[in-house]
Design a protein around this motif. Structure first.
Motif, mmCIF file in Angstrom:
data_model
loop_
_atom_site.group_PDB
_atom_site.id
_atom_site.type_symbol
_atom_site.label_atom_id
_atom_site.label_comp_id
_atom_site.label_asym_id
_atom_site.label_seq_id
_atom_site.Cartn_x
_atom_site.Cartn_y
_atom_site.Cartn_z
ATOM 1 N N VAL A 89 5.151 4.756 1.542
ATOM 2 C CA VAL A 89 4.779 3.353 1.696
ATOM 3 C C VAL A 89 4.016 3.249 3.005
ATOM 4 C CG1 VAL A 89 5.645 1.019 2.068
ATOM 5 C CG2 VAL A 89 6.728 2.498 0.380
ATOM 6 N N TRP A 90 2.910 2.528 2.977
ATOM 7 C CA TRP A 90 2.094 2.374 4.178
ATOM 8 C C TRP A 90 2.155 0.915 4.596
ATOM 9 C CZ3 TRP A 90 -3.935 3.032 4.479
ATOM 10 C CH2 TRP A 90 -4.313 3.171 5.820
ATOM 11 N N ASN A 91 2.828 0.662 5.706
ATOM 12 C CA ASN A 91 2.964 -0.694 6.233
ATOM 13 C C ASN A 91 1.831 -0.958 7.212
ATOM 14 O OD1 ASN A 91 5.480 -1.380 4.930
ATOM 15 N ND2 ASN A 91 6.404 0.144 6.255
ATOM 16 N N ARG A 101 -10.000 3.627 -9.356
ATOM 17 C CA ARG A 101 -10.758 2.669 -8.531
ATOM 18 C C ARG A 101 -11.205 1.488 -9.382
ATOM 19 N NH1 ARG A 101 -14.833 5.455 -4.519
ATOM 20 N NH2 ARG A 101 -14.565 3.491 -3.433
ATOM 21 N N GLU A 102 -11.640 1.755 -10.598
ATOM 22 C CA GLU A 102 -12.069 0.682 -11.501
ATOM 23 C C GLU A 102 -10.894 -0.198 -11.917
ATOM 24 O OE1 GLU A 102 -14.160 2.759 -14.600
ATOM 25 O OE2 GLU A 102 -15.803 3.298 -13.256
ATOM 26 N N ALA A 103 -9.694 0.350 -11.938
ATOM 27 C CA ALA A 103 -8.490 -0.418 -12.271
ATOM 28 C C ALA A 103 -7.958 -1.163 -11.043
ATOM 29 C CB ALA A 103 -7.420 0.508 -12.836
ATOM 30 N N ASP A 104 -8.660 -1.035 -9.917
ATOM 31 C CA ASP A 104 -8.296 -1.691 -8.658
ATOM 32 C C ASP A 104 -6.952 -1.244 -8.095
ATOM 33 O OD1 ASP A 104 -10.665 -3.171 -8.467
ATOM 34 O OD2 ASP A 104 -9.856 -4.783 -9.714
ATOM 35 N N HIS A 105 -6.572 0.005 -8.371
ATOM 36 C CA HIS A 105 -5.347 0.534 -7.777
ATOM 37 C C HIS A 105 -5.640 1.454 -6.604
ATOM 38 C CE1 HIS A 105 -2.825 -1.174 -10.794
ATOM 39 N NE2 HIS A 105 -3.420 -0.516 -11.771
ATOM 40 N N LEU A 106 -6.738 2.158 -6.669
ATOM 41 C CA LEU A 106 -7.081 3.138 -5.643
ATOM 42 C C LEU A 106 -8.204 2.581 -4.780
ATOM 43 C CD1 LEU A 106 -6.555 5.998 -4.582
ATOM 44 C CD2 LEU A 106 -8.238 6.827 -6.217
ATOM 45 N N HIS A 133 0.838 -1.193 0.000
ATOM 46 C CA HIS A 133 0.000 0.000 0.000
ATOM 47 C C HIS A 133 0.880 1.254 0.000
ATOM 48 C CE1 HIS A 133 -2.840 -2.990 1.551
ATOM 49 N NE2 HIS A 133 -3.771 -2.201 1.067
ATOM 50 N N HIS A 134 0.366 2.296 -0.638
ATOM 51 C CA HIS A 134 0.995 3.610 -0.617
ATOM 52 C C HIS A 134 -0.063 4.642 -0.240
ATOM 53 C CE1 HIS A 134 3.983 1.681 -3.273
ATOM 54 N NE2 HIS A 134 4.810 2.608 -2.829
ATOM 55 N N ALA A 167 0.060 -0.645 -6.609
ATOM 56 C CA ALA A 167 0.426 0.353 -7.615
ATOM 57 C C ALA A 167 1.873 0.757 -7.342
ATOM 58 C CB ALA A 167 -0.480 1.573 -7.527
ATOM 59 N N SER A 168 2.644 0.891 -8.395
ATOM 60 C CA SER A 168 4.036 1.301 -8.223
ATOM 61 C C SER A 168 4.105 2.803 -7.959
ATOM 62 C CB SER A 168 4.835 0.960 -9.477
ATOM 63 O OG SER A 168 4.428 1.779 -10.558
ATOM 64 N N ARG A 169 5.248 3.229 -7.454
ATOM 65 C CA ARG A 169 5.470 4.661 -7.240
ATOM 66 C C ARG A 169 5.324 5.404 -8.570
ATOM 67 N NH1 ARG A 169 7.534 7.636 -3.154
ATOM 68 N NH2 ARG A 169 8.278 9.680 -3.756
ATOM 69 N N GLU A 170 5.801 4.789 -9.645
ATOM 70 C CA GLU A 170 5.712 5.421 -10.965
ATOM 71 C C GLU A 170 4.252 5.605 -11.394
ATOM 72 O OE1 GLU A 170 7.740 2.718 -10.325
ATOM 73 O OE2 GLU A 170 9.560 3.930 -10.196
ATOM 74 N N GLN A 171 3.406 4.614 -11.131
ATOM 75 C CA GLN A 171 1.983 4.736 -11.460
ATOM 76 C C GLN A 171 1.336 5.862 -10.653
ATOM 77 O OE1 GLN A 171 1.265 0.506 -10.669
ATOM 78 N NE2 GLN A 171 0.203 0.400 -12.651
ATOM 79 N N ILE A 172 1.727 5.986 -9.402
ATOM 80 C CA ILE A 172 1.169 7.054 -8.563
ATOM 81 C C ILE A 172 1.656 8.413 -9.053
ATOM 82 C CG2 ILE A 172 1.018 7.976 -6.221
ATOM 83 C CD1 ILE A 172 1.383 4.983 -5.285
#
Length: 88
Positions: A84-86, A32-37, A2-3, A57-62
């Motif tokens: 990064v959210w642990n 959200r529809e792409a299941d990243h958010l 998670h990020h 989602a990668s940092r680059e995608q964000i």
């Protein structure tokens, strides 16, 4: 993984975001529809920032999300950070 994406907004965001809001929300729906958010929303009342939770989602995608955001293009987001959210 998670990020968190945290936006800082300009003063008067509630009044200034109007012309860009629908396009901003459409971009959120796409992710959200792409299941990243997973979640997104404004922080504060009146809003002083925004928070977004991305999963797988990668940092680059964000970074691509940020670059394409109408709020960013309109200079309504003077700064942001990606963390990064642990989860525990």
């Amino acid at each position: 993984m998670h990020h968190l994406l945290i936006y800082e907004y300009v003063e008067g965001m509630a009044e200034r975001r109007g012309p860009y809001r629908e396009a901003h929300l459409a971009q959120i729906r796409e992710q959200r529809e792409a299941d990243h958010l997973i979640m997104a929303g404004a922080l504060g009342d009146p809003p002083t920032g925004g928070a977004f939770v991305f999963e797988d989602a990668s940092r680059e995608q964000i970074e691509e999300f940020v670059a394409a955001d109408p709020y960013v293009a309109a200079d309504l987001v003077p700064s942001y950070r990606i963390e990064v959210w642990n989860l525990v």
